[in-house]
Design a protein around this motif. Structure first.
Motif, PDB file in Angstrom:
ATOM      1  N   HIS A   1       0.824  -1.203   0.000  1.00 14.57           N
ATOM      2  CA  HIS A   1       0.000   0.000   0.000  1.00 14.57           C
ATOM      3  C   HIS A   1       0.861   1.257   0.000  1.00 14.57           C
ATOM      4  O   HIS A   1       0.419   2.314  -0.469  1.00 14.57           O
ATOM      5  CB  HIS A   1      -0.941   0.007   1.197  1.00 14.57           C
ATOM      6  CG  HIS A   1      -2.164   0.859   1.012  1.00 14.57           C
ATOM      7  ND1 HIS A   1      -3.138   0.555   0.077  1.00 14.57           N
ATOM      8  CD2 HIS A   1      -2.573   1.999   1.609  1.00 14.57           C
ATOM      9  CE1 HIS A   1      -4.088   1.467   0.119  1.00 14.57           C
ATOM     10  NE2 HIS A   1      -3.763   2.360   1.039  1.00 14.57           N
ATOM     11  N   ALA A   2       2.085   1.153   0.529  1.00 14.79           N
ATOM     12  CA  ALA A   2       2.979   2.309   0.518  1.00 14.79           C
ATOM     13  C   ALA A   2       3.337   2.704  -0.910  1.00 14.79           C
ATOM     14  O   ALA A   2       3.609   3.884  -1.191  1.00 14.79           O
ATOM     15  CB  ALA A   2       4.244   2.004   1.311  1.00 14.79           C
ATOM     16  N   LEU A   3       3.342   1.758  -1.838  1.00 14.62           N
ATOM     17  CA  LEU A   3       3.614   2.091  -3.237  1.00 14.62           C
ATOM     18  C   LEU A   3       2.462   2.897  -3.834  1.00 14.62           C
ATOM     19  O   LEU A   3       2.676   3.776  -4.670  1.00 14.62           O
ATOM     20  CB  LEU A   3       3.862   0.817  -4.045  1.00 14.62           C
ATOM     21  CG  LEU A   3       5.189   0.111  -3.748  1.00 14.62           C
ATOM     22  CD1 LEU A   3       5.262  -1.217  -4.498  1.00 14.62           C
ATOM     23  CD2 LEU A   3       6.370   0.996  -4.115  1.00 14.62           C
ATOM     24  N   ARG A   4       1.236   2.604  -3.408  1.00 13.51           N
ATOM     25  CA  ARG A   4       0.089   3.426  -3.830  1.00 13.51           C
ATOM     26  C   ARG A   4       0.236   4.836  -3.253  1.00 13.51           C
ATOM     27  O   ARG A   4      -0.013   5.819  -3.946  1.00 13.51           O
ATOM     28  CB  ARG A   4      -1.205   2.765  -3.363  1.00 13.51           C
ATOM     29  CG  ARG A   4      -2.480   3.573  -3.595  1.00 13.51           C
ATOM     30  CD  ARG A   4      -3.688   2.698  -3.252  1.00 13.51           C
ATOM     31  NE  ARG A   4      -4.858   3.442  -2.875  1.00 13.51           N
ATOM     32  CZ  ARG A   4      -5.776   3.907  -3.717  1.00 13.51           C
ATOM     33  NH1 ARG A   4      -5.623   3.713  -5.018  1.00 13.51           N
ATOM     34  NH2 ARG A   4      -6.853   4.544  -3.280  1.00 13.51           N
ATOM     35  N   HIS A   5       0.648   4.927  -1.981  1.00  8.82           N
ATOM     36  CA  HIS A   5       0.918   6.244  -1.392  1.00  8.82           C
ATOM     37  C   HIS A   5       2.014   6.966  -2.181  1.00  8.82           C
ATOM     38  O   HIS A   5       1.946   8.183  -2.398  1.00  8.82           O
ATOM     39  CB  HIS A   5       1.372   6.087   0.057  1.00  8.82           C
ATOM     40  CG  HIS A   5       0.310   5.631   1.001  1.00  8.82           C
ATOM     41  ND1 HIS A   5      -1.010   6.007   0.888  1.00  8.82           N
ATOM     42  CD2 HIS A   5       0.384   4.824   2.097  1.00  8.82           C
ATOM     43  CE1 HIS A   5      -1.707   5.451   1.868  1.00  8.82           C
ATOM     44  NE2 HIS A   5      -0.898   4.735   2.607  1.00  8.82           N
ATOM     45  N   SER A   6       3.017   6.214  -2.597  1.00 11.33           N
ATOM     46  CA  SER A   6       4.131   6.810  -3.338  1.00 11.33           C
ATOM     47  C   SER A   6       3.650   7.378  -4.666  1.00 11.33           C
ATOM     48  O   SER A   6       4.082   8.458  -5.088  1.00 11.33           O
ATOM     49  CB  SER A   6       5.221   5.760  -3.583  1.00 11.33           C
ATOM     50  OG  SER A   6       5.664   5.209  -2.364  1.00 11.33           O
TER      51      SER A   6
END
Length: 307
Positions: free
Chosen positions: A253-258
């Motif tokens: 999910h951090a990649l979506r935030h990124s």
């Protein structure tokens, strides 16, 4: 359903849950969370009142009853964020029930939610995101699983997809078109542009994958040919982040935030980012402005000669 309710209240609860799933388009996990919250609330009322709550009793709830429930939840260690979510579920149930039964639900609908500070999204820096994808590729055991993992992570970072949305793609989506039509949370549909890098990554995966991309079959496959599990993707990232020395927040999910943070840093406007992410409310997307401002201040403090 083991909860002690009158038949009318039990029927009302089940009808509301069906309404959420069928008419509001709520996802299965969302319906499950709503059910858990409301069943917990009704269980408290049954104990608090000493009798199975019926629709008439629910309509006559008082502020004292509501405060007693919230105090009991706090007493058993429920945090402000979780309690606010539970109250939101109870409000949703009461809004529907009051419309159906014709009573005034102001006591519940007007209840003030506990205040809590929403945690800021924790994106990866651009170089960390690239390193993550490279490490996931290097640590895979087979060329085709390496290409698969790269393709999945590239979709998360390059298109802002949720892991469930990426793994929900099927052979019918191959080869990836210039834009994808994604059905996200709450049944909200959005159009997502697909970067050439993401299309190329998926094409390379399909070239190497030993399992055919059948029209109705999952696009991303596990080793035995079944659907790739989100936990497998998370585990691959866990191993990679330990090798790279990245924090535990380096998740799929951090990649979506990124995706959102890097778009904002490049000059993207909030409304467009909201549409690309499929957020129902702009306030959710606005959290990324705080992330960008925080990072800007950190750079300023570290680099300015007079800091």
């Amino acid at each position: 359903m083991s909860l002690s309710l009158t038949p009318a209240a039990r029927d009302a609860l089940q009808a509301w849950l069906s309404h959420l799933a069928a008419l509001d388009g709520a996802a299965r996990n969302t319906v499950t969370a709503y059910r858990t919250d409301v069943v917990g609330f009704l269980s408290f009322l049954a104990q608090h009142w000493g009798a199975a709550p019926g629709t008439a009793a629910l309509a006559a709830i008082t502020q004292a009853d509501l405060r007693a429930w919230m105090a009991a939840e706090r007493g058993r260690g429920v945090g402000a964020r979780s309690l606010a979510r539970a109250l939101s579920s109870v409000r949703s149930f009461y809004r529907w029930l009051s419309d159906r039964e014709g009573f005034d639900a102001t006591v519940v609908l007007g209840a003030r939610s506990p205040r809590f500070k929403r945690p800021l999204p924790r994106p990866l820096a651009e170089d960390a995101a690239r390193a993550m994808i490279g490490m996931v590729e290097d640590q895979a055991r087979e060329p085709w699983t390496a290409a698969r993992d790269v393709a999945v992570l590239t979709l998360l970072w390059g298109c802002g997809l949720r892991i469930s949305e990426a793994l929900g793609l099927t052979g019918a989506d191959a080869p990836l078109p210039p834009v994808l039509r994604i059905l996200g949370k709450g049944g909200r549909e959005r159009i997502v542009p697909v970067l050439p890098a993401a299309r190329d990554a998926v094409a390379e995966y399909l070239r190497l994958c030993p399992h055919p991309a059948a029209h109705g079959a999952p696009l991303f496959r596990g080793v035995r040919g079944g659907a790739l599990n989100a936990r497998q993707v998370a585990r691959a990232m866990e191993l990679a982040r330990m090798s790279l020395g990245l924090p535990a927040t380096a998740t799929p999910h951090a990649l979506r935030h990124s995706f959102a943070t890097h778009l904002l840093a490049a000059g993207g406007d909030l409304r467009s980012i909201q549409e690309l992410l499929g957020h129902a409310s702009l306030s959710t997307t606005q959290a990324y402005t705080a992330v960008d401002s925080t990072r800007l201040m950190e750079v300023y403090a570290a680099a300015h000669p007079r800091a």
